[in-house]
Design a protein around this motif. Structure first.
Motif, mmCIF file in Angstrom:
data_model
loop_
_atom_site.group_PDB
_atom_site.id
_atom_site.type_symbol
_atom_site.label_atom_id
_atom_site.label_comp_id
_atom_site.label_asym_id
_atom_site.label_seq_id
_atom_site.Cartn_x
_atom_site.Cartn_y
_atom_site.Cartn_z
ATOM 1 N N LYS A 130 -2.268 -1.065 -3.222
ATOM 2 C CA LYS A 130 -3.827 -0.720 -3.058
ATOM 3 C C LYS A 130 -2.221 1.251 -3.299
ATOM 4 C CE LYS A 130 -5.575 -1.843 0.811
ATOM 5 N NZ LYS A 130 -6.065 -2.175 1.775
ATOM 6 N N LEU A 131 -3.708 2.747 -3.901
ATOM 7 C CA LEU A 131 -2.836 3.515 -3.573
ATOM 8 C C LEU A 131 -3.974 4.662 -3.285
ATOM 9 C CD1 LEU A 131 -0.720 5.542 -4.683
ATOM 10 C CD2 LEU A 131 -1.908 5.688 -7.062
ATOM 11 N N THR A 135 0.765 -1.389 0.161
ATOM 12 C CA THR A 135 0.154 0.371 0.483
ATOM 13 C C THR A 135 0.864 1.539 0.424
ATOM 14 O OG1 THR A 135 -1.670 -1.300 1.984
ATOM 15 C CG2 THR A 135 -1.803 1.104 1.289
ATOM 16 N N ILE A 136 0.529 2.274 -1.080
ATOM 17 C CA ILE A 136 0.836 4.020 -0.902
ATOM 18 C C ILE A 136 0.393 4.627 -0.141
ATOM 19 C CG2 ILE A 136 2.624 5.312 -2.617
ATOM 20 C CD1 ILE A 136 3.865 3.020 -4.147
ATOM 21 N N TYR A 137 0.567 5.185 0.564
ATOM 22 C CA TYR A 137 -0.004 6.520 0.419
ATOM 23 C C TYR A 137 -0.192 8.145 0.737
ATOM 24 C CZ TYR A 137 -1.968 3.135 4.109
ATOM 25 O OH TYR A 137 -2.810 1.963 4.124
ATOM 26 N N GLY A 138 -0.101 8.758 0.011
ATOM 27 C CA GLY A 138 -0.161 10.210 -0.248
ATOM 28 C C GLY A 138 -0.202 11.209 1.526
ATOM 29 N N TYR A 139 0.199 11.315 1.417
ATOM 30 C CA TYR A 139 -0.043 12.592 3.059
ATOM 31 C C TYR A 139 -1.415 13.625 2.130
ATOM 32 C CZ TYR A 139 0.234 16.938 5.516
ATOM 33 O OH TYR A 139 0.094 18.053 6.756
ATOM 34 N N SER A 140 -2.203 13.415 3.359
ATOM 35 C CA SER A 140 -3.609 14.318 3.020
ATOM 36 C C SER A 140 -4.301 14.510 4.085
ATOM 37 C CB SER A 140 -4.374 13.334 2.143
ATOM 38 O OG SER A 140 -5.816 13.602 2.162
ATOM 39 N N GLU A 141 -5.288 15.710 4.341
ATOM 40 C CA GLU A 141 -5.354 15.921 5.415
ATOM 41 C C GLU A 141 -6.819 16.086 5.332
ATOM 42 O OE1 GLU A 141 -4.578 19.934 5.797
ATOM 43 O OE2 GLU A 141 -2.949 19.774 6.579
ATOM 44 N N ASN A 153 -6.232 -7.522 -8.657
ATOM 45 C CA ASN A 153 -6.722 -7.442 -7.203
ATOM 46 C C ASN A 153 -5.656 -5.869 -6.695
ATOM 47 O OD1 ASN A 153 -7.941 -9.311 -7.644
ATOM 48 N ND2 ASN A 153 -6.089 -10.404 -5.999
ATOM 49 N N GLN A 154 -5.814 -4.603 -7.799
ATOM 50 C CA GLN A 154 -5.352 -3.304 -7.562
ATOM 51 C C GLN A 154 -7.012 -2.682 -6.969
ATOM 52 O OE1 GLN A 154 -2.866 -2.335 -10.294
ATOM 53 N NE2 GLN A 154 -1.551 -3.835 -10.193
ATOM 54 N N GLY A 155 -6.440 -1.434 -6.055
ATOM 55 C CA GLY A 155 -7.211 -0.945 -5.706
ATOM 56 C C GLY A 155 -6.857 0.296 -5.903
#
Length: 330
Positions: free
Chosen positions: A124-125, A80-86, A149-151
């Motif tokens: 997941k992204l 899973t790759i997460y971007g910074y987000s408010e 199986n990608q989201g």
């Protein structure tokens, strides 16, 4: 009763409008000003992860624009790759962008043009803008989703021709933004469900949103569900300049349902591949319960749907418990 419903909606909004401003436990961190143990490039963080381990992996990207191409090799673990987000529910608040401008003028294949080359299952992204800034003239992908199986959640995909290659297996795109002009949602074998997405078209005299390359009666299907189709903000697009899709493959299969379609979409709805090479004999181009100025007309090659396509018809009966599916975005 009304006050109860409003309170419930407010609570739901508060749940969805969560922030993600620090890295989850165990995640590798990518930053424009990396501290010790962090990475300045996304690719370096991806390369630092094992492809043979089965333990779940994650990467957290701090705010910034990262000018690079990212390749995610096949691996045994979920990534899973997460971007910074408010505000993780909304792509409009994204502050992480991956961008480059390769096209098939410079490289040999569609895959090699992609800003994000995702070849791993259970990927997941979240909250990342993925941009190919090449522009018109050649194939230039933002994303090659090359495995099952990608989201993709609250992401933004920007290109001109061939923005998203949804190539194979089950894929989910939720509450995201997709921009382009020519065949900008395309592929051959994908079972892709696009829900709650804003699909925006660019200034062009003629354009096509989808190009299904399904070449036989296999399972492949693209469904645009509860989406919005309109011109990009600020773009001048003539009435009827765009079509919902054209058949790259002779058995192309696409459905657009419960969506809002603006007048940029032609009254004919769908288009042949090319004159003399129409490829329409076996296509399934369906629409159901759409609204807006572009939702009606004398549709060509359309299959009348008596009911909406079910998400289980595309992602399978067990989708809700699949690792790549985040139900909070559905």
């Amino acid at each position: 009763m009304l006050s109860y419903i409003l309170a419930l909606c407010l609570n739901l909004c508060l749940v969805l409008a969560a922030s993600r401003t620090t890295a989850p436990s165990g995640a590798l961190v990518v930053s424009k000003a990396p501290a010790k143990g962090q990475y300045s490039k996304i690719q370096d963080a991806v390369n630092a992860l094992s492809t043979s381990s089965t333990t779940a992996q994650s990467i957290f990207i701090e705010a910034g624009t990262y000018s690079e191409q990212v390749y995610i090799a096949p691996r045994k673990a979920a990534l899973t790759i997460y971007g910074y987000s408010e505000n993780t529910a909304d792509y409009a608040h994204n502050v992480v962008t991956i961008t480059q401008k390769l096209s098939q003028n410079e490289v040999a294949t569609n895959d090699l043009t992609a800003t994000l080359r995702a070849w791993s299952t259970n990927f997941k992204l979240y909250n990342v803008n993925v941009v190919n800034s090449y522009g018109s003239g050649k194939q230039a992908l933002a994303l090659n989703a090359a495995a099952a199986n990608q989201g993709y959640y609250a992401c933004k995909f920007v290109g001109f021709q061939d923005t998203i290659l949804a190539q194979t297996g089950t894929q989910l795109y939720a509450k995201s933004y997709i921009e382009g002009a020519t065949d900008f949602i395309f592929g051959q074998h994908g079972l892709a469900w696009f829900t709650g997405c804003d699909i925006r078209v660019l200034s062009a005299s003629l354009g096509y949103i989808t190009a299904s390359g399904r070449a036989s009666s296999e399972a492949g299907y693209y469904v645009l569900d509860h989406c919005s189709i309109a011109a990009k903000s600020g773009a001048t697009v003539a009435k009827g300049a765009y079509y919902l899709g054209r058949p790259w493959g002779a058995y192309a299969r696409v459905a657009v349902q419960s969506s809002t379609i603006s007048e940029v979409v032609n009254a004919a709805g769908w288009h042949i591949w090319n004159t003399g090479d129409e490829r329409t004999d076996h296509v399934t181009f369906g629409e159901y319960a759409n609204t807006g100025a572009g939702a009606s007309g004398t549709r060509k090659f359309e299959t009348k749907l008596s009911k909406a396509v079910a998400i289980t018809d595309v992602l399978g009966s067990g989708y809700a418990s699949a690792a790549y599916v985040d139900k909070t975005y559905l």
